[in-house]
Design an enzyme around this catalytic site. Structure first.
Site, PDB file in Angstrom:
ATOM      1  CG  ASP A 175      -1.899  -6.640  -2.295  1.00  0.00           C
ATOM      2  OD1 ASP A 175      -2.748  -5.757  -2.226  1.00  0.00           O
ATOM      3  OD2 ASP A 175      -1.695  -7.463  -1.366  1.00  0.00           O
ATOM      4  CB  SER A 176       2.469  -8.272   0.869  1.00  0.00           C
ATOM      5  OG  SER A 176       1.403  -8.176   1.758  1.00  0.00           O
ATOM      6  CB  SER A 177      -2.405 -10.780  -0.783  1.00  0.00           C
ATOM      7  OG  SER A 177      -2.723  -9.908   0.254  1.00  0.00           O
ATOM      8  CG  ASP A 179      -2.610  -7.674   3.404  1.00  0.00           C
ATOM      9  OD1 ASP A 179      -2.911  -7.024   4.426  1.00  0.00           O
ATOM     10  OD2 ASP A 179      -3.194  -7.537   2.312  1.00  0.00           O
ATOM     11  CB  THR A 220      -0.916  -0.009   1.244  1.00  0.00           C
ATOM     12  OG1 THR A 220      -1.755  -1.163   1.148  1.00  0.00           O
ATOM     13  CG2 THR A 220      -1.770   1.228   1.342  1.00  0.00           C
TER      14      THR A 220
HETATM   15  N1  LIG Z   1      -1.380  -2.232   3.868  1.00  0.00           N
HETATM   16  C1  LIG Z   1      -0.985  -3.060   2.926  1.00  0.00           C
HETATM   17  O1  LIG Z   1       0.141  -2.968   2.495  1.00  0.00           O
HETATM   18  C2  LIG Z   1      -1.939  -4.093   2.448  1.00  0.00           C
HETATM   19  C3  LIG Z   1      -1.716  -4.596   1.053  1.00  0.00           C
HETATM   20  N2  LIG Z   1      -2.798  -5.425   0.668  1.00  0.00           N
HETATM   21  C4  LIG Z   1      -0.458  -5.431   0.955  1.00  0.00           C
HETATM   22  O2  LIG Z   1      -0.197  -6.248   1.795  1.00  0.00           O
HETATM   23  O3  LIG Z   1       0.259  -5.296  -0.006  1.00  0.00           O
END
Ligand SMILES: NC(=O)C[C@H](N)C(=O)O
Length: 637
Positions: free
Chosen positions: A122-124, A155, A42
């Site tokens: 996105d880390s997911s 995440d 993010t």
């Molecule tokens: N706040 C974040 O960084 C969440 C985002 N979905 C991620 O993990 O990349």
């Protein structure tokens, strides 16, 4: 070859120049170089046409260049060399708000370069191979930078941080993972603080660990959990306090910093084992589910159990499946489903798991346990036995080492060495180790009456109420040995006179045993009381009387003992003294209020005993006392 005049000229020209360059304030100030590996998340995202956040190529670095708090353009233009063009530089130290007293590398400018991954993720969406890529980049640039920041989505940040902590072997530099909950360029964002704090910590502090920086805290990466999807305080480290906090002052708990033991060079291990999994217990989980989960190619499983590591011990079916898997080489680690706390085998339900070959995972987080398994299992040259051994071991400060309570040690200087050797890595652990070692050290100091050593131990956090494995405190020992000034010192420091050792012995009894009269008086003054049962006291007195041990009789007397206490046969010390014809004992006892009229269970008084034995001298002594007593009664004294 140059003649002497030439040489002299050369020297006279060069010397002032050299001196000048060292002193010239216009010369660049020393710098710290930080490599920022930007993986996504993010922090650098932008809202796309569909109104959702998405990472965008080159967006972050270009924007950062325009913000004075992230880039001192003027300095860069006047100071950067050609090959430094892609660097950014933080404002001078006066503007960094670094006020900690010690530990940071004073007066350095933090220069940093951003290495942007393609694609940004996105880390997911991250995989174990992405951890490998980060680790490889860290390795490739290790020698050229002072510290590293990894910008990462929140995440799965705890997984990456845990994995990197294991993958980075013999780490000697700071690696900080950070990110944000709101993109850095929105008006309200936690990203700016998180990133700036990470740059400062990575550039100015040497904390050779993989850390997570979030919400003004520096946490050990493999202790973190993402705990809140909506808060700026997104991460917690439930079983270990922060390594550092960034408030008005930046405070680092240096004693908690984990340092890789040994003298080997930094290297990374990148090929993690993917055949690992997390299995969360729930009431009624079927054997088929567990069996299915443990099927090949599964090599390692983190079993999340209830409370302090419990699973049903009334389910032989389940336990058998675990045992079978363990027997064929699957490594199973038991960790708790609770956020805080650790696995112990204090319940039968926990013991049953251990008996099935499941390894106790202590207080590891699920992320740490899983990535540790993945790391250990990927060590191809290790035997299964070695892998199991390493899973149990604290490798990177991921689990709390509980020192065995019965450690004894004689040298005060050794505590730190022991802590290092045990890979003790947190304040909590150091405290536990200290608690295990200090009582023995304090007893050793008390034994020799070494008040200085006691004071040193106290100043280091030693607690004089703590006792060794026999329940003995420093006060017990000092009282037994007769070190008056040590007893005084200990009492002054609040050591308790009431504490009993494993045999029920109080410091007062120790002083009596040692026949140390001034210590007895000191203890009595401080409120000590004789705690012996009456018949036990009577037997002690009888023994002393029979052995003509006047000093012991005196010691008991000073400690407030009633010299007329009776044993099982209702015999007093005087009965015994008379029957053993110990005249000095008789004398002392009579002088100190012993009664010659008390009857034992055979109906005999001490005087009767003396008469039966025809001990003339003793009869006379008693009769003399009788006369004195009747005179006193007549005179009303
Ligand atoms: N706040 C974040 O960084 C969440 C985002 N979905 C991620 O993990 O990349």
């Amino acid at each position: 070859m140059a003649d002497t005049t030439e040489l002299k000229n050369h020297v006279s020209q060069k010397r002032p120049l050299l001196a000048q360059s060292l002193m010239d304030s216009s010369e660049p100030e020393p710098t710290s170089r930080v490599l920022v590996i930007y993986t996504g998340g993010t922090i650098g995202m932008k809202t796309n046409d569909n109104g959702v956040y998405e990472p965008k190529e080159d967006f972050l670095v270009n924007k950062l260049r325009t913000l004075p708090m992230f880039h001192d353009k003027e300095y860069a233009e006047s100071h950067f060399a050609e090959d430094e063009e892609d660097f950014l530089v933080m404002p001078p130290k006066e503007f960094l708000g670094v006020r900690s007293k010690q530990g940071h590398q004073k007066g350095r400018r933090v220069m940093y370069r951003i290495m942007e991954y393609k694609p940004l993720l996105d880390s997911s969406n991250m995989m174990m191979t992405d951890w490998g890529k980060i680790a490889s980049d860290l390795y490739d640039h290790y020698d050229h930078y002072d510290g590293f920041v990894v910008l990462h989505g929140t995440d799965t940040m705890a997984y990456t941080a845990s994995a990197l902590s294991f993958m980075c072997e013999n780490l000697g530099k700071t690696i900080i993972l950070t990110g944000s909950q709101i993109p850095i360029f929105e008006v309200r964002s936690d990203g700016r603080d998180n990133f700036l704090s990470s740059l400062i910590m990575a550039g100015l502090y040497n904390i050779p660990e993989v850390l997570v920086c979030f919400d003004n805290k520096i946490l050990r990466g493999n202790r973190t959990i993402k705990n809140d999807a909506g808060s700026f305080a997104a991460f917690i480290s439930p079983n270990l306090p922060p390594i550092a906090t960034l408030e008005i002052r930046i405070s680092v708990d240096w004693s908690a910093v984990f340092r890789a033991p040994g003298t080997e060079k930094f290297r990374v291990h990148t090929n993690m084992c993917q055949n690992v999994g997390l299995l969360r217990m729930f009431p009624g989980i079927t054997t088929q589910t567990v069996r299915g989960f443990l099927q090949p190619p599964m090599q390692g499983v983190v079993l999340q159990t209830y409370g302090a590591g419990n699973a049903p011990d009334n389910r032989p079916d389940l336990l058998n499946v675990l045992k079978e898997a363990s027997n064929i080489g699957v490594i199973i680690i038991n960790i708790t489903q609770c956020t805080r706390g650790c696995v112990m085998t204090s319940y039968a339900t926990g013991k049953a798991l251990e008996d099935s070959g499941v390894i106790c995972g202590g207080d590891m987080t699920p992320e740490a346990a899983l990535t540790k398994l993945s790391y250990v299992l990927s060590k191809e040259t290790w035997t299964l036995e070695k892998k199991r051994k390493f899973v149990k071991r604290n490798l990177r400060g991921e689990m709390t080492v509980v020192a065995k309570e019965n450690i004894t040690i004689l040298d005060f200087e050794l505590i730190e060495t022991v802590a290092r050797a045990l890979s003790v890595s947190s304040t909590e652990e150091v405290k536990k180790l200290r608690d295990a070692l200090y009582p023995s050290l304090m007893c050793a100091a008390a034994q020799t009456g070494d008040n200085q050593a006691l004071e040193k131990l106290r100043s280091l956090g030693g607690n004089f109420s703590s006792h060794n494995q026999d329940g003995r405190t420093a006060l017990h020992v000092a009282c037994r040995e007769g070190h008056v000034s040590t007893v005084q010192y200990l009492l002054h420091q609040g050591a308790s006179v009431h504490v009993k050792d494993c045999n029920g012995i109080t410091p007062l009894l120790d002083a009596i045993k040692g026949k140390h009269m001034s210590i007895i008086r000191l203890l009595m003054k401080t409120g000590a009381i004789l705690t012996l049962k009456p018949f036990v006291l009577a037997m002690e007195l009888c023994c002393a009387a029979a052995m003509e041990d006047i000093e012991t009789l005196q010691a008991f007397r000073s400690a407030g003992a009633d010299l007329n206490e009776m044993d099982y046969d209702k015999r007093t010390a005087l009965h015994v003294a008379v029957d053993t014809e110990c005249k000095r004992s008789v004398h002392f006892l009579l002088d100190n209020g012993a009664s010659w009229t008390l009857q034992d269970i055979f109906g005999n008084t001490a005087l009767d005993c003396a008469k039966k034995r025809n001990s003339r001298e003793i009869i006379e002594m008693i009769e003399k006392k009788e006369q004195e007593a009747s005179l006193n009664t007549e005179n009303g004294t």
